[in-house]
Write a protein that holds these residues in place. Structure first.
Motif, PDB file in Angstrom:
ATOM      1  N   ILE A  35       0.105  -7.924  19.720  1.00 47.22           N
ATOM      2  CA  ILE A  35       0.405  -8.807  18.595  1.00 47.22           C
ATOM      3  C   ILE A  35      -0.837  -9.018  17.763  1.00 47.22           C
ATOM      4  O   ILE A  35      -0.805  -8.967  16.536  1.00 47.22           O
ATOM      5  CB  ILE A  35       0.953 -10.135  19.118  1.00 47.22           C
ATOM      6  N   ASP A  36      -1.973  -9.191  18.497  1.00 49.32           N
ATOM      7  CA  ASP A  36      -3.199  -9.428  17.734  1.00 49.32           C
ATOM      8  C   ASP A  36      -3.638  -8.190  16.964  1.00 49.32           C
ATOM      9  O   ASP A  36      -4.292  -8.288  15.933  1.00 49.32           O
ATOM     10  CB  ASP A  36      -4.329  -9.841  18.711  1.00 49.32           C
ATOM     11  N   ASN A  37      -3.299  -6.934  17.295  1.00 52.93           N
ATOM     12  CA  ASN A  37      -3.752  -5.698  16.639  1.00 52.93           C
ATOM     13  C   ASN A  37      -2.644  -4.983  15.895  1.00 52.93           C
ATOM     14  O   ASN A  37      -2.670  -3.774  15.699  1.00 52.93           O
ATOM     15  CB  ASN A  37      -4.349  -4.756  17.703  1.00 52.93           C
ATOM     16  N   LYS A  38      -1.680  -5.623  15.252  1.00 53.97           N
ATOM     17  CA  LYS A  38      -0.583  -5.010  14.493  1.00 53.97           C
ATOM     18  C   LYS A  38      -1.132  -4.489  13.161  1.00 53.97           C
ATOM     19  O   LYS A  38      -1.864  -5.159  12.455  1.00 53.97           O
ATOM     20  CB  LYS A  38       0.514  -6.066  14.260  1.00 53.97           C
ATOM     21  N   GLU A  39      -0.821  -3.170  12.615  1.00 50.14           N
ATOM     22  CA  GLU A  39      -1.397  -2.544  11.400  1.00 50.14           C
ATOM     23  C   GLU A  39      -0.864  -3.188  10.124  1.00 50.14           C
ATOM     24  O   GLU A  39       0.295  -3.611  10.070  1.00 50.14           O
ATOM     25  CB  GLU A  39      -1.115  -1.054  11.377  1.00 50.14           C
ATOM     26  N   VAL A  40      -1.775  -3.229   9.049  1.00 52.34           N
ATOM     27  CA  VAL A  40      -1.430  -3.779   7.707  1.00 52.34           C
ATOM     28  C   VAL A  40      -1.475  -2.618   6.684  1.00 52.34           C
ATOM     29  O   VAL A  40      -2.522  -1.990   6.476  1.00 52.34           O
ATOM     30  CB  VAL A  40      -2.428  -4.855   7.283  1.00 52.34           C
ATOM     31  N   LEU A  41      -0.367  -2.270   6.049  1.00 57.88           N
ATOM     32  CA  LEU A  41      -0.253  -1.108   5.136  1.00 57.88           C
ATOM     33  C   LEU A  41      -0.691  -1.445   3.697  1.00 57.88           C
ATOM     34  O   LEU A  41      -0.661  -2.591   3.269  1.00 57.88           O
ATOM     35  CB  LEU A  41       1.184  -0.601   5.117  1.00 57.88           C
ATOM     36  N   GLU A  42      -1.085  -0.371   2.945  1.00 56.90           N
ATOM     37  CA  GLU A  42      -1.513  -0.525   1.550  1.00 56.90           C
ATOM     38  C   GLU A  42      -0.303  -0.877   0.668  1.00 56.90           C
ATOM     39  O   GLU A  42       0.741  -0.242   0.773  1.00 56.90           O
ATOM     40  CB  GLU A  42      -2.132   0.764   0.978  1.00 56.90           C
ATOM     41  N   GLN A  43      -0.509  -1.888  -0.145  1.00 60.47           N
ATOM     42  CA  GLN A  43       0.583  -2.292  -1.049  1.00 60.47           C
ATOM     43  C   GLN A  43       0.327  -1.854  -2.498  1.00 60.47           C
ATOM     44  O   GLN A  43       1.270  -1.613  -3.246  1.00 60.47           O
ATOM     45  CB  GLN A  43       0.749  -3.811  -0.985  1.00 60.47           C
ATOM     46  N   SER A  44      -0.944  -1.762  -2.920  1.00 57.64           N
ATOM     47  CA  SER A  44      -1.240  -1.313  -4.291  1.00 57.64           C
ATOM     48  C   SER A  44      -2.645  -0.739  -4.336  1.00 57.64           C
ATOM     49  O   SER A  44      -3.446  -0.985  -3.440  1.00 57.64           O
ATOM     50  CB  SER A  44      -1.126  -2.459  -5.293  1.00 57.64           C
ATOM     51  N   LEU A  45      -2.881   0.005  -5.474  1.00 56.58           N
ATOM     52  CA  LEU A  45      -4.184   0.611  -5.671  1.00 56.58           C
ATOM     53  C   LEU A  45      -4.601   0.359  -7.123  1.00 56.58           C
ATOM     54  O   LEU A  45      -3.913   0.752  -8.075  1.00 56.58           O
ATOM     55  CB  LEU A  45      -4.132   2.123  -5.419  1.00 56.58           C
ATOM     56  N   ASN A  46      -5.711  -0.309  -7.310  1.00 52.82           N
ATOM     57  CA  ASN A  46      -6.211  -0.621  -8.660  1.00 52.82           C
ATOM     58  C   ASN A  46      -7.443   0.250  -8.962  1.00 52.82           C
ATOM     59  O   ASN A  46      -8.287   0.469  -8.077  1.00 52.82           O
ATOM     60  CB  ASN A  46      -6.616  -2.081  -8.761  1.00 52.82           C
ATOM     61  N   VAL A  47      -7.484   0.746 -10.256  1.00 55.92           N
ATOM     62  CA  VAL A  47      -8.630   1.542 -10.684  1.00 55.92           C
ATOM     63  C   VAL A  47      -9.175   0.986 -11.983  1.00 55.92           C
ATOM     64  O   VAL A  47      -8.441   0.419 -12.800  1.00 55.92           O
ATOM     65  CB  VAL A  47      -8.257   3.032 -10.873  1.00 55.92           C
ATOM     66  N   ASN A  48     -10.455   1.187 -12.225  1.00 60.65           N
ATOM     67  CA  ASN A  48     -11.114   0.755 -13.462  1.00 60.65           C
ATOM     68  C   ASN A  48     -12.316   1.679 -13.712  1.00 60.65           C
ATOM     69  O   ASN A  48     -13.169   1.798 -12.826  1.00 60.65           O
ATOM     70  CB  ASN A  48     -11.577  -0.685 -13.334  1.00 60.65           C
ATOM     71  N   PRO A  49     -12.332   2.369 -14.874  1.00 57.08           N
ATOM     72  CA  PRO A  49     -11.353   2.321 -15.974  1.00 57.08           C
ATOM     73  C   PRO A  49     -10.178   3.250 -15.704  1.00 57.08           C
ATOM     74  O   PRO A  49     -10.247   4.076 -14.795  1.00 57.08           O
ATOM     75  CB  PRO A  49     -12.165   2.812 -17.170  1.00 57.08           C
TER      76      PRO A  49
END
Length: 559
Positions: A35-49
């Motif tokens: 429970i303590d080590n459950k994976e978190v997936l990418e939700q968005s990717l921001n770039v600049n410029p």
């Protein structure tokens, strides 16, 4: 035995309980760890410029980050779709060559991708020189032109050029960038680059040319005597043609030359005078050049009567004079006038009257009142002392009254000339003889006015012509003959009648080559001369006049 079994059973049960307990303890521990080590997936990717412009060789950073911040997978993958244009390494973009490419960045687990448009530009190349193809422009009002130019170097990065005019009232630029000629005048057009490099054009605006449509001359045929000149007038159409330049040429300059329309006759012959406009329109005049004529016209007179009379026209180099004017009838007067007009007489330098008899003065008043201008009049004063004083006085008064009315200068011969003196007409030298007032002299008063006849010796081109009027006196004639010697042409005195002041001695002294008689064929006076001398009679001629041409070395007579 039974107890042993029981004990073993108890032991087995306790053992099972212990195992289960241990399992449960251990399972609980593992469950908490998962429970303590459950994976978190990418939700968005921001770039600049999201796009960038970059120079060749330049590096720029693209910043990219994944959300949420506690995403399990944060690694990113970078890619350039054309690495010959630009490369990318961990978000650092480097320009390789001019062009466009796309840089892609992608998350590790979910594969979210973003694209960045990359434009790689060359390093800036500045304009060093502007070359205008035509630095001096001539325009007409309303003209529209594009100013042509080139830039140095040809690969300048910024090729934007601005245009300005020093005087918008002369030239301006329309919305299409064309230079427009507005009004006449001068202006300077300046071309300027963004880095302030300049070139200029000098512009002159004129009114639009009106093209020559044709040219005409005031004469298409012209006759001139050698040495004479006349100016031809050329008219360009339309009258408001812009270019009025004319070129004059002669097809035969040895005959006649031309300059600015002035034609100068040089020698006998024909030539074509041509005038040409700047655009090739032309007109011609055919010119005939003839020698300056020197002629004596013995005009036929007493047409409707059996009388004889003198009307002699002198001509030299376009100048005319009269010796006597013929018989006093309307028909004879008009005959003389018409003949004068036919040979181009517009004015007479003089009329000379040999003596005041009707067959010599009969046409004076008619000519004085005509459209032929008479510039001077020569006559002896009529004293009214002859046998026909009544009739002659009448003619004399009519003449003097008309002369005064017309304000024509009169020279009285006996007052202004001595024998051998005279005047000229063109190339003719005219000497007068018997100039004194004979009717005042003893032996003549009360006699015939013929005694008073003024005689003329005309010299031209070494030819001598002797005009004798109605000379009566052999004594007077002998004195004159002794003075003048041989002649080439002689008009017999007194129309060839017997009372003619001649004899064989004087005839031999004179020895004329040609004889003129102002009468029909009559031999009374002619008999004193050699019979072989060609003789011409005015009233016997089929021509309106016997014309003695003294122009050339050889005398020519038309009868």
């Amino acid at each position: 035995m039974k107890n042993n079994v029981t004990n073993w059973i108890i032991r087995i049960i306790l053992g099972l309980i212990l195992v289960v307990s241990l399992y449960l303890v251990i399972s609980g521990l593992f469950e908490n760890d998962v429970i303590d080590n459950k994976e978190v997936l990418e939700q968005s990717l921001n770039v600049n410029p999201t796009s960038m412009n970059i120079k060749v060789g330049e590096e720029k950073q693209i910043i990219a980050y994944v959300l949420p911040e506690n995403a399990t997978y944060t690694n990113l993958t970078w890619e350039s779709t054309n690495s010959s244009i630009a490369t990318v390494n961990n978000g650092i973009v480097q320009g390789i060559s001019p062009g466009t490419t796309i840089v892609k960045v992608t998350t590790e687990k979910v594969k979210i991708t973003r694209v960045i448009n990359v434009v790689v530009e060359k390093d800036e190349v500045l304009v060093e020189k502007i070359n205008v193809s035509n630095k001096d422009l001539e325009l007409y009002i309303g003209d529209k032109v594009k100013i042509d130019y080139t830039l140095e170097p040809t690969d300048a990065t910024n090729k934007n050029i601005s245009f300005s005019t020093s005087d918008p009232n002369v030239v301006s630029f329309n919305s299409e960038g064309m230079l427009v000629a507005v009004n006449t005048g001068n202006a300077i057009v300046t071309l300027k680059s963004t880095n302030n490099i300049q070139d200029q054009v000098n512009v002159t605006v004129k009114t639009k040319d009106v093209v020559e449509e044709g040219v005409t001359l005031n004469k298409t045929k012209l006759t001139l005597d050698v040495g004479d000149s006349e100016t031809l007038k050329a008219t360009i159409t339309p009258a408001n043609a812009t270019n009025k330049t004319l070129t004059w040429t002669s097809s035969n300059p040895s005959v006649a030359t031309v300059e600015s329309g002035k034609v100068v006759a040089k020698s006998n012959g024909t030539t074509t005078i041509k005038v040409k406009t700047n655009n090739g329109k032309e007109a011609n005049c055919e010119v005939t050049v003839q020698k300056k004529l020197s002629r004596i016209h013995f005009i036929k007179q007493s047409i409707a009567t059996n009388e004889a009379s003198d009307a002699i026209l002198l001509e030299s180099n376009g100048h005319f004079g009269m010796v006597d004017t013929g018989f006093p009838t309307e028909k004879d007067n008009k005959y003389v006038y018409d003949y004068l007009k036919s040979v181009g007489v517009k004015e007479l330098e003089f009329i000379l009257i040999t003596h005041c008899h009707d067959d010599h003065v009969g046409g004076v008043v008619y000519l004085l009142n005509s459209d032929i201008k008479v510039k001077r009049f020569y006559i002896k004063t009529y004293l009214g002392r002859d046998s026909k004083r009544g009739e002659n006085t009448k003619y004399y008064k009519e003449i003097t009254t008309t002369l005064k009315k017309k304000n024509i200068p009169v020279t009285y011969i006996e007052k202004h000339f001595k024998d051998g003196q005279g005047f000229t007409l063109g190339d003719m030298d005219i000497k007068l003889y018997n100039t004194t007032q004979v009717m005042n002299q003893k032996g003549f008063s009360g006699g015939n006015e013929n005694y008073n006849s003024v005689m003329q010796l005309i010299t031209i081109n070494k030819h001598k012509v002797f005009l004798t009027g109605d000379s009566y006196s052999g004594t007077i004639m002998q004195k004159i003959v002794n003075t003048i010697g041989k002649v080439d042409v002689m008009k017999l005195p007194h129309h060839g009648y017997g009372a003619c002041s001649m004899d064989s001695k004087k005839a031999n002294q004179l020895s004329p080559k040609y004889i003129i008689v102002t009468n029909a064929k009559i031999s009374a006076c002619r008999k004193h001369f050699n019979s072989n001398i060609p003789t011409y009679y005015t009233k016997a001629s089929s021509k309106k006049a016997i014309v003695v041409d003294l122009t050339d070395k050889n005398i020519k007579i038309s009868a």
